[in-house]
Design a protein around this motif. Structure first.
Motif, PDB file in Angstrom:
ATOM      1  N   VAL A  89       0.842  -1.198   0.000  1.00  0.00           N
ATOM      2  CA  VAL A  89       0.000   0.000   0.000  1.00  0.00           C
ATOM      3  C   VAL A  89       0.874   1.243   0.000  1.00  0.00           C
ATOM      4  CG1 VAL A  89      -1.917  -1.185   1.143  1.00  0.00           C
ATOM      5  CG2 VAL A  89      -0.216   0.024   2.525  1.00  0.00           C
ATOM      6  N   ASP A  90       0.274   2.374  -0.357  1.00  0.00           N
ATOM      7  CA  ASP A  90       1.075   3.594  -0.483  1.00  0.00           C
ATOM      8  C   ASP A  90       0.831   4.603   0.634  1.00  0.00           C
ATOM      9  OD1 ASP A  90      -1.409   4.636  -1.103  1.00  0.00           O
ATOM     10  OD2 ASP A  90      -0.845   5.405  -3.070  1.00  0.00           O
ATOM     11  N   LEU A  91       0.038   4.217   1.632  1.00  0.00           N
ATOM     12  CA  LEU A  91      -0.246   5.150   2.726  1.00  0.00           C
ATOM     13  C   LEU A  91       0.390   4.633   4.012  1.00  0.00           C
ATOM     14  CD1 LEU A  91      -1.727   7.739   3.641  1.00  0.00           C
ATOM     15  CD2 LEU A  91      -3.672   6.288   4.240  1.00  0.00           C
TER      16      LEU A  91
ATOM     17  N   TYR B 108       7.726   6.570  -4.057  1.00  0.00           N
ATOM     18  CA  TYR B 108       6.945   5.632  -4.869  1.00  0.00           C
ATOM     19  C   TYR B 108       7.824   4.662  -5.641  1.00  0.00           C
ATOM     20  CZ  TYR B 108       2.257   7.195  -3.852  1.00  0.00           C
ATOM     21  OH  TYR B 108       1.068   7.436  -3.219  1.00  0.00           O
ATOM     22  N   PHE B 109       9.012   5.082  -6.001  1.00  0.00           N
ATOM     23  CA  PHE B 109       9.948   4.145  -6.632  1.00  0.00           C
ATOM     24  C   PHE B 109      10.202   2.970  -5.681  1.00  0.00           C
ATOM     25  CE2 PHE B 109      14.110   2.432  -7.554  1.00  0.00           C
ATOM     26  CZ  PHE B 109      14.153   2.373  -8.941  1.00  0.00           C
ATOM     27  N   SER B 110      10.345   3.264  -4.403  1.00  0.00           N
ATOM     28  CA  SER B 110      10.651   2.216  -3.421  1.00  0.00           C
ATOM     29  C   SER B 110       9.507   1.233  -3.241  1.00  0.00           C
ATOM     30  CB  SER B 110      11.010   2.847  -2.071  1.00  0.00           C
ATOM     31  OG  SER B 110      12.192   3.596  -2.168  1.00  0.00           O
ATOM     32  N   ILE B 111       8.269   1.727  -3.181  1.00  0.00           N
ATOM     33  CA  ILE B 111       7.163   0.779  -3.005  1.00  0.00           C
ATOM     34  C   ILE B 111       6.945  -0.021  -4.282  1.00  0.00           C
ATOM     35  CG2 ILE B 111       6.039   2.066  -1.161  1.00  0.00           C
ATOM     36  CD1 ILE B 111       3.951   2.996  -3.208  1.00  0.00           C
ATOM     37  N   GLY B 112       7.220   0.596  -5.443  1.00  0.00           N
ATOM     38  CA  GLY B 112       7.174  -0.167  -6.682  1.00  0.00           C
ATOM     39  C   GLY B 112       8.241  -1.242  -6.706  1.00  0.00           C
ATOM     40  N   TYR B 113       9.424  -0.883  -6.226  1.00  0.00           N
ATOM     41  CA  TYR B 113      10.532  -1.847  -6.180  1.00  0.00           C
ATOM     42  C   TYR B 113      10.180  -3.020  -5.268  1.00  0.00           C
ATOM     43  CZ  TYR B 113      15.337  -3.568  -6.177  1.00  0.00           C
ATOM     44  OH  TYR B 113      16.459  -4.355  -6.329  1.00  0.00           O
ATOM     45  N   ARG B 114       9.618  -2.717  -4.103  1.00  0.00           N
ATOM     46  CA  ARG B 114       9.250  -3.790  -3.177  1.00  0.00           C
ATOM     47  C   ARG B 114       8.182  -4.693  -3.795  1.00  0.00           C
ATOM     48  NH1 ARG B 114      10.087  -7.939  -0.899  1.00  0.00           N
ATOM     49  NH2 ARG B 114       8.730  -8.585   0.816  1.00  0.00           N
ATOM     50  N   SER B 115       7.248  -4.104  -4.523  1.00  0.00           N
ATOM     51  CA  SER B 115       6.247  -4.905  -5.224  1.00  0.00           C
ATOM     52  C   SER B 115       6.909  -5.801  -6.258  1.00  0.00           C
ATOM     53  CB  SER B 115       5.226  -3.987  -5.913  1.00  0.00           C
ATOM     54  OG  SER B 115       4.538  -3.199  -4.977  1.00  0.00           O
TER      55      SER B 115
ATOM     56  N   TYR C 130       3.024  -2.239   4.403  1.00  0.00           N
ATOM     57  CA  TYR C 130       3.020  -0.780   4.437  1.00  0.00           C
ATOM     58  C   TYR C 130       4.381  -0.266   3.948  1.00  0.00           C
ATOM     59  CZ  TYR C 130      -1.134  -0.851   7.456  1.00  0.00           C
ATOM     60  OH  TYR C 130      -2.388  -1.041   7.962  1.00  0.00           O
ATOM     61  N   PRO C 131       4.450   0.984   3.507  1.00  0.00           N
ATOM     62  CA  PRO C 131       5.762   1.571   3.198  1.00  0.00           C
ATOM     63  C   PRO C 131       6.627   1.597   4.448  1.00  0.00           C
ATOM     64  CG  PRO C 131       3.967   2.972   2.420  1.00  0.00           C
ATOM     65  CD  PRO C 131       3.351   1.934   3.286  1.00  0.00           C
ATOM     66  N   GLN C 132       7.922   1.465   4.248  1.00  0.00           N
ATOM     67  CA  GLN C 132       8.824   1.390   5.387  1.00  0.00           C
ATOM     68  C   GLN C 132       9.237   2.755   5.928  1.00  0.00           C
ATOM     69  OE1 GLN C 132       9.693  -1.600   6.934  1.00  0.00           O
ATOM     70  NE2 GLN C 132       8.020  -2.216   5.585  1.00  0.00           N
ATOM     71  N   ASP C 133       9.373   3.728   5.054  1.00  0.00           N
ATOM     72  CA  ASP C 133       9.951   5.010   5.468  1.00  0.00           C
ATOM     73  C   ASP C 133       9.011   6.170   5.168  1.00  0.00           C
ATOM     74  OD1 ASP C 133      12.446   3.822   6.232  1.00  0.00           O
ATOM     75  OD2 ASP C 133      12.902   3.642   4.091  1.00  0.00           O
ATOM     76  N   MET C 134       9.095   7.209   5.998  1.00  0.00           N
ATOM     77  CA  MET C 134       8.316   8.412   5.802  1.00  0.00           C
ATOM     78  C   MET C 134       9.087   9.587   6.393  1.00  0.00           C
ATOM     79  SD  MET C 134       4.533   9.411   7.251  1.00  0.00           S
ATOM     80  CE  MET C 134       5.143   9.405   8.941  1.00  0.00           C
ATOM     81  N   GLN C 135       9.036  10.749   5.711  1.00  0.00           N
ATOM     82  CA  GLN C 135       9.669  11.936   6.255  1.00  0.00           C
ATOM     83  C   GLN C 135       9.008  13.184   5.706  1.00  0.00           C
ATOM     84  OE1 GLN C 135      13.535  11.154   3.726  1.00  0.00           O
ATOM     85  NE2 GLN C 135      13.633  13.239   4.518  1.00  0.00           N
ATOM     86  N   LEU C 136       9.361  14.324   6.266  1.00  0.00           N
ATOM     87  CA  LEU C 136       8.832  15.607   5.826  1.00  0.00           C
ATOM     88  C   LEU C 136       9.649  16.116   4.641  1.00  0.00           C
ATOM     89  CD1 LEU C 136       7.089  18.189   6.187  1.00  0.00           C
ATOM     90  CD2 LEU C 136       8.805  18.981   7.851  1.00  0.00           C
TER      91      LEU C 136
END
Length: 325
Positions: free
Chosen positions: A142-144, A265-272, A293-299
């Motif tokens: 997922v992307d959220l 989004y490149f990273s979640i595509g890569y994981r997929s 879920y995505p692993q990383d998040m930042q501002l």
């Protein structure tokens, strides 16, 4: 993120070359181990970056793959037809890039494995029964990030208290309805308020933004595919009216968004793609791989957009944010 942003131009060119709305094109030729179908609701930087990440993961897994790419051009009816075409093509696996694309793929087949990403809520979107037990032929990323919306609302409350926040979304997108509900939950007990406009197509986005502008202090555009595909329209209004534009993912900063707590989004595509490689190699089945879920998040903050939208710079952001010029 830098790698993703540097690749946006190339991705856009690829998207134009491969765009189809009832016709598919192979992105590779010659002998291959597998044929993978890719279905995407619309072209915009985030989805394009996810697709490129997916392809790179399969390449890194030493798989020779032919791709059949279909774009729905933002039309759910096209999305269903595209999924059915991929089933008729007897592809080995379907990469479904967005909630509508994944829903269409799942309606079209219960036997071909489906790996999705760019999906906000896989359970609410009725793709899987649970994150841990995805189903017979579907799984993905997922992307959220669970905290993205809460962190964004907390940021607005801290630095823009008392704001009326304008939100534009397509009520026909399940992922958007979920996010709007989460935003309303997050603003409870704060000094913020939400004013909404719903659109049915990207052609309606500019008028919605224009009508909201006199009523709001800021805009917040979630990861709604319809609106993000026409984000330039919102940026224009935000710049003209001096209203900060918060967005749902970092790639929208490329088009002029001011700030977001987001993912790559490149990273979640890569994981997929890594999941797809396991499936194609016979190492796992979709039912063996939980939804992630995505692993990383930042501002992330776009300094150029901040200036264009009349945002008074806060020195805190120099240390706390990944700055984008």
């Amino acid at each position: 993120m830098n790698r993703t942003w540097k690749k946006i131009s190339a991705i856009a060119i690829l998207g134009l070359a491969l765009t189809a709305c009832g016709n598919s094109e192979n992105s590779s030729e010659g002998d291959s181990d597998f044929t993978v179908g890719a279905t995407q609701i619309v072209e915009h930087p985030s989805l394009d970056a996810a697709y490129e990440g997916f392809q790179e993961a399969l390449k890194d897994a030493d798989l020779e793959v032919d791709y059949k790419f279909y774009s729905a051009q933002g039309d759910p009816n096209n999305s269903q037809a595209n999924a059915e075409n991929l089933v008729a093509d007897q592809v080995d696996l379907i990469f479904a890039n967005s909630t509508p694309s994944a829903q269409s793929a799942l309606q079209a087949t219960n036997s071909i494995p489906i790996v999705f990403t760019s999906v906000t809520d896989a359970v609410a979107g009725e793709l899987v029964t649970s994150m841990d037990e995805p189903g017979e032929n579907i799984t993905g990323v997922v992307d959220l990030h669970p905290d993205t919306i809460q962190y964004t609302v907390d940021f607005i409350e801290e630095y823009f208290p008392g704001s009326n926040i304008g939100m534009i979304y397509n009520a026909g997108e399940a992922n958007s309805v979920t996010q709007i509900g989460l935003v309303h939950e997050a603003v409870e007990g704060t000094s913020l308020s939400i004013i909404e406009r719903s659109v049915a197509s990207s052609a309606e986005v500019h008028q919605a933004a224009t009508s909201l502008a006199p009523e709001v202090d800021a805009f917040y555009i979630i990861t709604d595919n319809t609106v993000v595909s026409a984000l330039d329209s919102v940026v224009q209004v935000a710049d003209d009216e001096g209203k900060p534009l918060f967005v749902g993912e970092p790639d929208s900063l490329e088009k002029g968004g001011f700030a977001t707590f987001g993912i790559d989004y490149f990273s979640i595509g890569y994981r997929s793609g890594e999941m797809a490689a396991q499936i194609l190699k016979g190492e796992s089945t979709t039912s063996d791989i939980p939804v992630e879920y995505p692993q990383d998040m930042q501002l992330f903050i776009n300094k150029t957009a901040a200036e264009a939208q009349g945002v008074e710079w806060n020195s805190d952001w120099d240390e706390s944010a990944e700055l984008v010029e």
